[in-house]
Design an enzyme around this catalytic site. Structure first.
Site, mmCIF file in Angstrom:
data_model
loop_
_atom_site.group_PDB
_atom_site.id
_atom_site.type_symbol
_atom_site.label_atom_id
_atom_site.label_comp_id
_atom_site.label_asym_id
_atom_site.label_seq_id
_atom_site.Cartn_x
_atom_site.Cartn_y
_atom_site.Cartn_z
ATOM 1 N N PHE A 152 2.148 4.346 2.428
ATOM 2 C CA PHE A 152 2.146 2.960 2.549
ATOM 3 C C PHE A 152 0.704 2.807 2.571
ATOM 4 O O PHE A 152 0.010 3.834 3.952
ATOM 5 C CB PHE A 152 3.022 2.560 4.000
ATOM 6 C CG PHE A 152 2.836 1.375 4.847
ATOM 7 C CD1 PHE A 152 3.365 0.241 4.231
ATOM 8 C CD2 PHE A 152 1.944 1.400 5.510
ATOM 9 C CE1 PHE A 152 3.429 -0.507 4.214
ATOM 10 C CE2 PHE A 152 1.991 0.004 6.551
ATOM 11 C CZ PHE A 152 2.486 -1.112 5.193
ATOM 12 N N GLU A 198 -3.463 -10.736 -6.909
ATOM 13 C CA GLU A 198 -2.460 -9.722 -5.682
ATOM 14 C C GLU A 198 -3.154 -8.502 -5.014
ATOM 15 O O GLU A 198 -4.019 -8.450 -5.134
ATOM 16 C CB GLU A 198 -1.153 -9.139 -6.283
ATOM 17 C CG GLU A 198 -0.069 -9.944 -6.224
ATOM 18 C CD GLU A 198 0.973 -10.302 -4.976
ATOM 19 O OE1 GLU A 198 0.074 -9.395 -3.449
ATOM 20 O OE2 GLU A 198 1.879 -10.007 -4.883
ATOM 21 N N ASP A 199 -3.292 -8.958 -3.788
ATOM 22 C CA ASP A 199 -3.784 -7.700 -2.511
ATOM 23 C C ASP A 199 -3.221 -6.175 -3.327
ATOM 24 O O ASP A 199 -3.952 -5.322 -3.584
ATOM 25 C CB ASP A 199 -3.336 -7.637 -1.822
ATOM 26 C CG ASP A 199 -2.043 -7.930 -1.396
ATOM 27 O OD1 ASP A 199 -1.445 -8.251 -1.695
ATOM 28 O OD2 ASP A 199 -1.723 -7.674 0.069
ATOM 29 N N ASP A 246 4.158 -2.892 -5.514
ATOM 30 C CA ASP A 246 4.287 -2.378 -5.126
ATOM 31 C C ASP A 246 5.641 -1.989 -6.343
ATOM 32 O O ASP A 246 5.337 -1.266 -7.733
ATOM 33 C CB ASP A 246 4.879 -2.422 -3.808
ATOM 34 C CG ASP A 246 4.913 -1.459 -3.136
ATOM 35 O OD1 ASP A 246 5.608 0.018 -3.933
ATOM 36 O OD2 ASP A 246 5.590 -1.079 -2.044
ATOM 37 N N ARG A 293 -4.776 -6.554 8.863
ATOM 38 C CA ARG A 293 -5.630 -6.895 7.732
ATOM 39 C C ARG A 293 -7.002 -7.074 8.131
ATOM 40 O O ARG A 293 -7.710 -7.365 6.518
ATOM 41 C CB ARG A 293 -4.931 -8.875 7.742
ATOM 42 C CG ARG A 293 -3.441 -8.241 7.719
ATOM 43 C CD ARG A 293 -3.113 -10.061 7.260
ATOM 44 N NE ARG A 293 -1.778 -10.217 7.574
ATOM 45 C CZ ARG A 293 -1.021 -10.053 6.406
ATOM 46 N NH1 ARG A 293 -1.230 -9.052 5.757
ATOM 47 N NH2 ARG A 293 0.167 -10.239 6.571
HETATM 48 P P1 IMP Z 1 6.340 -5.317 -4.758
HETATM 49 O O1 IMP Z 1 7.448 -4.455 -4.113
HETATM 50 O O2 IMP Z 1 5.712 -5.795 -5.988
HETATM 51 O O3 IMP Z 1 7.261 -7.283 -4.576
HETATM 52 O O4 IMP Z 1 5.325 -5.774 -3.655
HETATM 53 C C1 IMP Z 1 5.748 -6.885 -2.650
HETATM 54 C C2 IMP Z 1 4.657 -6.824 -1.163
HETATM 55 O O5 IMP Z 1 4.515 -5.664 -0.439
HETATM 56 C C3 IMP Z 1 3.260 -6.636 -1.414
HETATM 57 O O6 IMP Z 1 3.008 -7.869 -2.169
HETATM 58 C C4 IMP Z 1 2.395 -6.325 0.106
HETATM 59 O O7 IMP Z 1 2.924 -7.228 0.658
HETATM 60 C C5 IMP Z 1 3.156 -5.878 0.592
HETATM 61 N N1 IMP Z 1 3.317 -4.348 0.288
HETATM 62 C C6 IMP Z 1 3.621 -3.282 -0.685
HETATM 63 N N2 IMP Z 1 2.998 -2.611 -0.236
HETATM 64 C C7 IMP Z 1 2.399 -2.261 1.093
HETATM 65 C C8 IMP Z 1 1.516 -1.055 1.462
HETATM 66 O O8 IMP Z 1 1.523 -0.083 1.263
HETATM 67 N N3 IMP Z 1 0.747 -1.413 2.833
HETATM 68 C C9 IMP Z 1 0.833 -2.990 2.861
HETATM 69 N N4 IMP Z 1 1.680 -3.695 2.826
HETATM 70 C C10 IMP Z 1 2.289 -4.060 1.362
HETATM 71 MG MG MG Z 2 0.745 -9.763 -1.181
#
Ligand code: IMP
Ligand code: MG
Length: 179
Positions: A154, A101-102, A105, A167
């Site tokens: 963010f 994963e990148d 969050d 990206r």
């Molecule tokens: P989750 O909240 O862990 O399910 O994260 C969901 C998705 O939100 C991640 O895989 C990213 O694609 C996107 N995301 C969360 N935080 C950021 C951020 O700070 N910048 C860009 N994308 C984000």
């Molecule tokens: Mg992602």
């Protein structure tokens, strides 16, 4: 140098060198942990394409890769989302699987998706993420390999986007604080 994407301005947060150094460290840990095995790396598109590519270059073990994309659908019930994967063309049974994963969050994406992978009975299932917004956790996950724990702000760049843009940036940028 700050960058502007759409209506927002971002400041440099992690330099390309800092990111690359960390990826080499993560790869070294993976090379050790998976020595003698043949793990299947499963990067989640779109965000993780750049991280996955750089991480893979540092792997010296036998390793396979299968990129997937997740699609969320609003369920029939109000209880939430069903996550389906597009492109998972490998049988995970008995495999050592590493999700790439990148950023993690809230943890919701992986929390919703991991049961589907577990269902296929991999020998092991681990997660490597470049970034982790630890303060933002709503769905606790055991993340095995974390590059950087970052504040709940963010970020864009290095695969991560703001509404489709950013990206391609080599560095990771953080949303500029407005005073
Ligand atoms: P989750 O909240 O862990 O399910 O994260 C969901 C998705 O939100 C991640 O895989 C990213 O694609 C996107 N995301 C969360 N935080 C950021 C951020 O700070 N910048 C860009 N994308 C984000
Ligand atoms: Mg992602």
């Amino acid at each position: 140098m700050p960058v502007t994407l759409h209506d927002k301005t971002f400041d440099t947060y992690l330099s390309s060198e800092t990111i690359q150094q960390k990826i080499a460290e993560l790869a070294a840990q993976l090379n050790e942990a998976y020595a003698g095995k043949r793990p299947l790396f499963v990067p989640i598109l779109n965000g993780s394409f750049m991280f996955a590519a750089d991480l893979f270059k540092h792997l010296t073990i036998e390793a396979e890769v299968s990129f997937i994309k997740l699609a969320s659908y609003k369920g029939m019930k109000s209880t939430g989302h069903v996550v389906t994967s597009i492109g998972l063309d490998h049988d995970l049974f008995g495999r050592d699987v590493v999700i790439v994963e990148d950023i993690v969050d809230t943890g919701k994406t992986l929390h919703d998706f991991l049961p589907q992978l577990q269902h296929q009975q991999p020998a092991s299932l681990k997660i490597v993420t470049l970034l982790h917004k630890a303060e933002a956790t709503k769905h606790p996950l055991a993340i095995d390999y974390v590059g950087f724990v970052i504040p709940d702000k963010f970020v864009v760049g290095y695969g991560l986007d703001y509404d489709g843009l950013g990206r391609n940036l080599k560095e990771i940028y953080q949303l500029q604080v407005a005073y």
